[in-house]
Motif scaffolding. Structure first.
Motif, PDB file in Angstrom:
ATOM      1  N   ARG A   1       0.836  -1.202   0.000  1.00 47.66           N
ATOM      2  CA  ARG A   1       0.000   0.000   0.000  1.00 47.66           C
ATOM      3  C   ARG A   1       0.870   1.252   0.000  1.00 47.66           C
ATOM      4  O   ARG A   1       0.611   2.199  -0.762  1.00 47.66           O
TER       5      ARG A   1
ATOM      6  N   GLY B   1       2.423   1.726  -3.434  1.00 54.41           N
ATOM      7  CA  GLY B   1       1.478   2.260  -4.419  1.00 54.41           C
ATOM      8  C   GLY B   1       1.199   3.732  -4.210  1.00 54.41           C
ATOM      9  O   GLY B   1       1.170   4.520  -5.168  1.00 54.41           O
TER      10      GLY B   1
ATOM     11  N   GLU C   1      -2.980  -6.975  -1.698  1.00 55.42           N
ATOM     12  CA  GLU C   1      -2.886  -5.521  -1.781  1.00 55.42           C
ATOM     13  C   GLU C   1      -2.446  -5.078  -3.174  1.00 55.42           C
ATOM     14  O   GLU C   1      -2.988  -4.114  -3.731  1.00 55.42           O
ATOM     15  N   ARG C   2      -1.464  -5.769  -3.754  1.00 53.61           N
ATOM     16  CA  ARG C   2      -1.021  -5.378  -5.093  1.00 53.61           C
ATOM     17  C   ARG C   2      -2.119  -5.605  -6.118  1.00 53.61           C
ATOM     18  O   ARG C   2      -2.324  -4.788  -7.024  1.00 53.61           O
TER      19      ARG C   2
ATOM     20  N   THR D   1      -4.579  -2.789  -5.669  1.00 51.26           N
ATOM     21  CA  THR D   1      -4.031  -1.525  -6.150  1.00 51.26           C
ATOM     22  C   THR D   1      -4.019  -1.470  -7.666  1.00 51.26           C
ATOM     23  O   THR D   1      -4.446  -0.486  -8.288  1.00 51.26           O
TER      24      THR D   1
ATOM     25  N   THR E   1      -7.786  -1.514  -8.989  1.00 49.58           N
ATOM     26  CA  THR E   1      -8.471  -0.256  -8.719  1.00 49.58           C
ATOM     27  C   THR E   1      -7.928   0.867  -9.603  1.00 49.58           C
ATOM     28  O   THR E   1      -8.698   1.659 -10.176  1.00 49.58           O
ATOM     29  N   SER E   2      -6.601   0.925  -9.728  1.00 45.62           N
ATOM     30  CA  SER E   2      -5.982   1.986 -10.538  1.00 45.62           C
ATOM     31  C   SER E   2      -6.342   1.842 -12.001  1.00 45.62           C
ATOM     32  O   SER E   2      -6.676   2.827 -12.683  1.00 45.62           O
TER      33      SER E   2
END
Length: 828
Positions: A526, A529, A670-671, A674, A677-678
Motif C-alpha cells: 500500500r 502504491g 494488496e497489489r 491496487t 483499482t488503478s
C-alpha cells in the motif's frame, strides 16, 4: 593523552567506585584505568560509536512515555563497565539470595495463614490497602511453594561503601535482558580486558530460569510449553520482552493470544490451540485476568486466575506478588526475618519510616528537611518530594497531606548515591555520575541463584539524586571480577537436540503474529502504491512541463481518495504525503506499516528491522516545518528504494513457513487491489488513449523499462493494457497477481487442511478471455471502445471485491478463529 583524572572532580562525602578517598585508583580498577590511559580520546570515541552502532543494528530500544517521540528510543549504554571485586560481590550475593528467600516466605504467609499480620510483625494497612494485594489469590499454593521465581533488588552505596536496599522488585522485575545485552556489546568493545579480568558470565542465570519454569510447570507427561506474556509493543521495555523470549526459546505472546477453556490455558496458533503450561509474565498482576482482577483490563486473559487456582498453569511471578513492592514494608523486614529464620538481614534497607504509626509520623515530620517522602502504594500519583527543597507554603501543604492520610506515605533517609566514571564523548573526558545497581536472583532447586552482575543505572544529569530510565538515565555493564570462565559469553542450548527433535515449522506460531505479518505485507504494498502515485504527481508538478499528464494523475489520485478535497494542489500534496492526522496519507500508512512490523519483530531479521528503522527516520526528518518539494521528491525516491529492500528481505531472508506465506498473500492481495483499482479508474478517464497518461500509468505499474525494451515506441493503449493486465510473466500485471494469489491460497489450504474456494477461478477465466482486439477493431467507433473499457473496469471491480472477501475470510478463520460454517466458506 592527558591524565584522565585532570578534570575528574572528587566529591567529599561521596563514595567513588573507581577512586579512593585520597584520589588514587582502587586496586580492582587499575587495569581498566591503565588501558584507558593508554588510549586517545579519538579511540575512546570510536569505541563509544561502535556501541551506539551495535545498539542501533540490534534494535535495542527503551520507550519513554513522556516523550512524544519516545517509542523505539535507542537504549543508552556507557562505554565503561562498572567493576566489582569478587570478595565484595560474594557477600552481596549472599544478602540478595537471603532477601529473596525472605520475601518468598512473606508472600507464602500473606496468601496463606497470615501469621505475620496476626502477630503484628506487618501492619494490615500496608498489606490490605495495597492495590496489588489480591484477595482472589488467597489460599492458592503455587508449584513447589515458589512465589518469586525472579526477584530484583535496587541497591545503592552509603558514603562509607556499604550497600543498602532502596527498593524490592517482586512483581515482574525488568532489566535482566538489558543486562545481558549490555554484556554482549561491552565485552566486544574490550575483549582482551574482559578475558584478562576473568569477568563472571551471566548466561547460567538464564539457563536456571529456563530449567525452573520447565521443572515447576504442571505438564504431566507432555513437553512443557512456556510463554512470555507481554503487554505489547508500547510498553517501555518491550525490546527486553522480545529479547528474553528469543534467548530463553519461549514464544512471546500477548493476552489476546491466549484463551482459557475448561480452566486450561491455550495458545491460539495458526494450527489450532496448544496448551500452555507456564507463563513468564511481564504484565502487572492486576491486569492479568479481567474476570477476577481488574475488569477494565484489555491486556489479560479471562479465566487465567481460575486455571492458576486449580493448578493447571504456572504463572511467574505468582499473581499478587506486587504487594511487596511497597516501600513502607522495608522497615519491618529485619524483624520478620529474625522471626522466620532466626538471623539478621545481611543487606540493610535505607532507613524508612512508615507514617501510618502516629509516633513515627511525628518523628518524620520533625526531620522533614532531611528526608524524602514517597507514596506507600504504587497506585498513588505522588512523585518523591525532598523536604529540603520545599518552600514554607509547600512544606505546610505536604504536612497537611500526610496528616490527612498518614498510612499512604513513607519517609526515607536521602540516599547519597555513589559515583562512577562515564565517558563524555563530546568533551573527551571522564566525569562522575551517580549510579544505582539492580541485581537479580532466580529460584533454583538449591535456593536462589544470583546473577553475577546486574544492571547499573546511571543518572542523566551531574546533580541528579533520583535515577530513572524514564528521566533520561543511561546504563552500564556490571563486571564481577575474578574466577570467570574466560572468553566471551556463550549461550548454550537448554538441552541436546537429536534427530527426533527436528522440526521444519514453528509449532507455536500465534495467530496474532500471522495476522500482523499479513498486514505487514499489505502495508508494504500500500505504501509503495501511494508513494509511486504521489511521486508521479509531485514530479510533474515540480517540472511543470506536462499539464495533461499532471491532470490525469491528479484525477486518478482523487478517484482513489489519495488527495484531500480542499486547498491548492501543493498544500493537498503535502497533506497527502506528510500529515499523520489524515487517515489516507502516506505518513499514516507508514506508521501503520511500522506498527505491524513492531508486532512481528521476532520474525524479522536484524537487517530487515534495521531497514524499517531507517525508513522511519527518513519520515521523521520531514516532520516540523514545511519541507521544500524537491526535498520531498528526494524522500519519495529513497522511500521506494527502502520498500524494495523490504520486499527483497522477505524473499531472501525469511523461511517459507506459514507466517511467510500469509505475508506474501497480504502483499499479493494488496497489489492486486491496487493494480485493479488503478486500472479501472484509469480506463474510465476520457484521456485514457493519450501517451502522457499512458506513460505515467506504466510508471505507476513499475513497468516503464519493460515497455521501452519491448516496443521502442511511445506508450499506446493496447500494449500498455497487455503489459499491465494480461501479461502473466509481469509481476505487476493483474493476471500474474491473481494467478499467483490463487496458487498461494491453494497452498495454504493444503498446509492448514482447509477446503478450497473457487472464488478466483471464474475471474481468472473472464480475465483470460478478455480480447484486446475489440479495442483495435471496434465496429461502432469511440462509443464501442468506451463500452469495452467500461466492461473491463467492471471486471476489475469484481476482482477488487473478490480479493476483499478473501481477506475477510482469512481473518475470520485463521486470525479470529471463527467457525467458517456460520460465516460462509472460508476456504480458498
Amino acid at each position: 593523552m592527558p591524565d584522565l583524572l585532570d578534570r575528574y572532580p572528587l566529591t567529599a562525602g561521596t563514595y567513588h567506585e573507581m577512586l579512593q578517598s585520597d584520589g588514587s585508583v582502587r586496586p580492582h580498577w587499575r587495569r581498566l584505568f591503565e588501558r584507558l590511559q593508554r588510549m586517545t580520546p579519538a579511540q575512546l570515541n570510536h569505541r563509544q560509536a561502535l556501541l551506539a552502532r551495535q545498539i542501533q543494528e540490534n534494535g535495542v530500544t527503551y520507550n519513554v512515555y513522556a516523550d512524544p517521540k519516545g517509542a523505539d528510543r535507542p537504549w543508552e549504554l556507557d562505554l565503561l563497565p562498572n567493576l566489582i571485586d569478587a570478595s565484595e560481590w560474594d557477600a552481596l550475593a549472599e544478602g540478595v539470595a537471603q532477601r529473596a528467600t525472605l520475601l518468598n516466605a512473606v508472600l507464602a504467609d500473606l496468601y496463606g495463614p497470615q501469621h505475620l499480620l496476626s502477630k503484628g510483625l506487618l501492619p494490615p494497612e500496608l498489606v490490605y490497602g495495597h492495590s496489588h494485594f489480591l484477595w482472589p489469590c488467597q489460599g492458592i499454593q503455587p508449584p513447589g511453594g515458589i512465589y518469586l521465581h525472579v526477584y530484583a533488588v535496587d541497591l545503592a552505596r552509603t558514603p562509607d561503601g556499604r550497600w543498602w536496599v532502596t527498593a524490592d522488585r517482586t512483581q515482574a522485575p525488568s532489566g535482566a535482558g538489558y543486562a545481558l545485552e549490555n554484556r554482549q556489546i561491552v565485552s566486544r568493545a574490550f575483549p582482551d580486558l574482559y578475558r584478562d579480568l576473568q569477568v563472571r558470565h551471566l548466561t547460567g542465570f538464564f539457563r536456571t530460569l529456563q530449567e525452573t519454569l520447565s521443572r515447576l510447570a504442571p505438564h504431566g507427561h507432555e513437553a512443557p510449553l512456556v510463554v512470555v506474556l507481554t503487554p505489547g509493543r508500547f510498553n517501555e521495555s518491550y525490546f527486553e520482552h522480545l529479547y528474553l523470549a528469543r534467548q530463553l526459546g519461549f514464544p512471546l505472546v500477548e493476552g489476546g493470544d491466549l484463551t482459557v477453556r475448561d480452566a486450561t490455558v491455550y495458545l491460539k496458533t495458526l494450527g489450532g490451540l496448544r496448551r500452555v503450561h507456564a507463563i513468564l509474565r511481564r504484565l502487572d498482576d492486576v491486569f492479568c485476568d479481567p474476570l477476577e482482577l481488574r475488569t477494565d483490563s484489555a491486556l489479560g486473559v479471562p479465566g487465567l486466575l481460575q486455571a492458576v487456582r486449580l493448578g493447571r498453569v504456572l504463572v511467574a511471578n505468582a499473581l499478587g506478588s506486587g504487594v511487596l513492592e511497597s516501600p513502607g514494608l522495608l522497615g519491618f523486614l529485619p524483624k520478620v526475618n529474625e522471626h522466620l529464620f532466626g538471623e539478621p538481614l545481611k543487606l540493610p534497607s535505607v532507613a524508612t519510616w512508615w507514617c501510618g504509626e502516629p509516633p513515627v509520623m511525628d518523628q518524620a515530620l520533625q526531620k522533614l528537611d532531611s528526608l524524602v517522602f514517597r507514596a506507600a502504594f504504587t497506585s498513588q500519583s505522588f512523585a518523591p518530594v525532598f523536604g529540603r527543597d520545599l518552600s514554607a507554603k509547600r512544606r505546610q501543604a505536604l504536612v497537611e497531606r500526610i496528616q490527612g492520610r498518614p498510612y499512604a506515605y513513607v519517609a526515607q533517609e536521602i540516599a547519597q548515591l555513589s559515583q562512577a566514571p562515564v565517558w563524555q564523548a563530546d568533551a573527551g573526558v571522564l566525569l562522575p555520575r551517580a549510579i544505582g545497581m539492580r541485581v537479580y536472583a532466580v529460584a533454583s532447586e538449591d535456593g536462589y541463584r544470583v546473577l553475577p552482575g546486574g544492571l547499573t543505572r546511571v543518572a542523566g544529569m551531574a546533580d541528579a539524586e533520583v535515577i530513572a530510565m524514564q528521566r533520561g538515565g543511561a546504563s552500564k555493564d556490571t563486571w564481577v571480577l575474578g574466577e570467570g570462565a574466560g572468553g566471551l559469553e556463550q549461550w548454550r542450548a537448554q538441552r541436546t537436540l537429536g534427530l527426533s527433535d527436528l522440526v521444519r515449522r514453528d509449532p507455536y506460531l500465534p495467530s496474532r503474529v500471522v495476522e500482523n505479518l499479513f498486514w505487514f505485507g499489505r502495508y508494504c504494498e500500500r505504501c509503495d502504491g501511494i508513494a509511486r502515485l504521489l511521486r508521479i504527481i509531485l514530479a510533474r508538478y515540480v517540472e511543470d512541463d506536462d499539464p495533461q499528464a499532471l491532470a490525469g494523475a491528479v484525477a486518478l489520485a482523487e478517484r482513489l481518495k489519495l488527495l484531500p478535497e480542499e486547498g491548492d494542489l501543493q498544500s493537498r500534496l503535502l497533506v497527502a504525503l506528510l500529515d499523520p492526522g489524515w487517515a489516507f496519507s502516506l505518513h499514516a500508512n507508514l506508521r501503520s506499516l511500522h506498527g505491524a512490523a513492531a508486532q512481528v519483530r521476532g520474525k524479522l531479521s536484524r537487517e530487515n528491522w534495521h531497514a524499517l528503522v531507517e525508513l522511519q527516520r527518513d519520515v521523521e526528518t520531514l516532520d516540523g516545518d514545511t519541507p521544500a518539494l524537491g526535498e520531498v521528491l528526494d524522500f519519495l525516491n529513497r522511500l521506494l528504494m527502502s520498500l524494495a529492500a523490504l520486499s527483497g528481505f522477505a524473499l531472501d531472508d525469511m523461511t517459507r513457513d506459514e507466517g511467510w506465506r500469509f505475508l506474501m498473500v497480504g502483499r499479493r492481495i494488496e497489489r492486486l487491489q491496487t493494480l485493479s483499482t488503478s486500472l479501472a479508474a484509469f480506463v474510465r478517464q476520457p484521456a485514457a488513449f493519450e501517451a502522457p497518461n499512458l506513460g505515467w500509468l506504466l510508471e505507476l505499474g513499475n513497468s516503464s523499462i519493460t515497455y521501452r525494451s519491448r516496443y521502442l515506441a511511445e506508450p499506446q493503449l493496447i500494449p500498455v493494457l497487455d503489459l499491465l493486465l494480461l501479461d502473466d510473466q509481469n509481476p505487476h500485471a493483474v493476471l500474474f497477481q491473481i494467478k499467483l494469489l490463487g496458487s498461494s491460497l491453494r497452498r495454504l489450504a493444503d498446509d492448514l487442511s482447509t477446503p478450497r474456494d473457487k472464488t478466483l477461478k471464474p475471474l481468472i477465466e473472464r480475465l483470460g478471455h478478455f480480447d484486446l482486439g475489440t479495442l483495435e477493431y471496434s465496429l461502432f467507433g469511440v462509443a464501442s471502445t468506451q463500452a469495452v473499457l467500461e466492461g473491463l473496469a467492471e471486471l476489475l471491480g469484481d476482482i477488487v471485491e473478490a480479493s476483499a472477501r478473501i481477506s475477510d475470510r482469512l481473518a475470520l478463520r485463521h486470525f479470529a478463529h471463527v467457525d467458517g460454517v456460520s460465516h460462509g466458506t472460508v476456504s480458498v
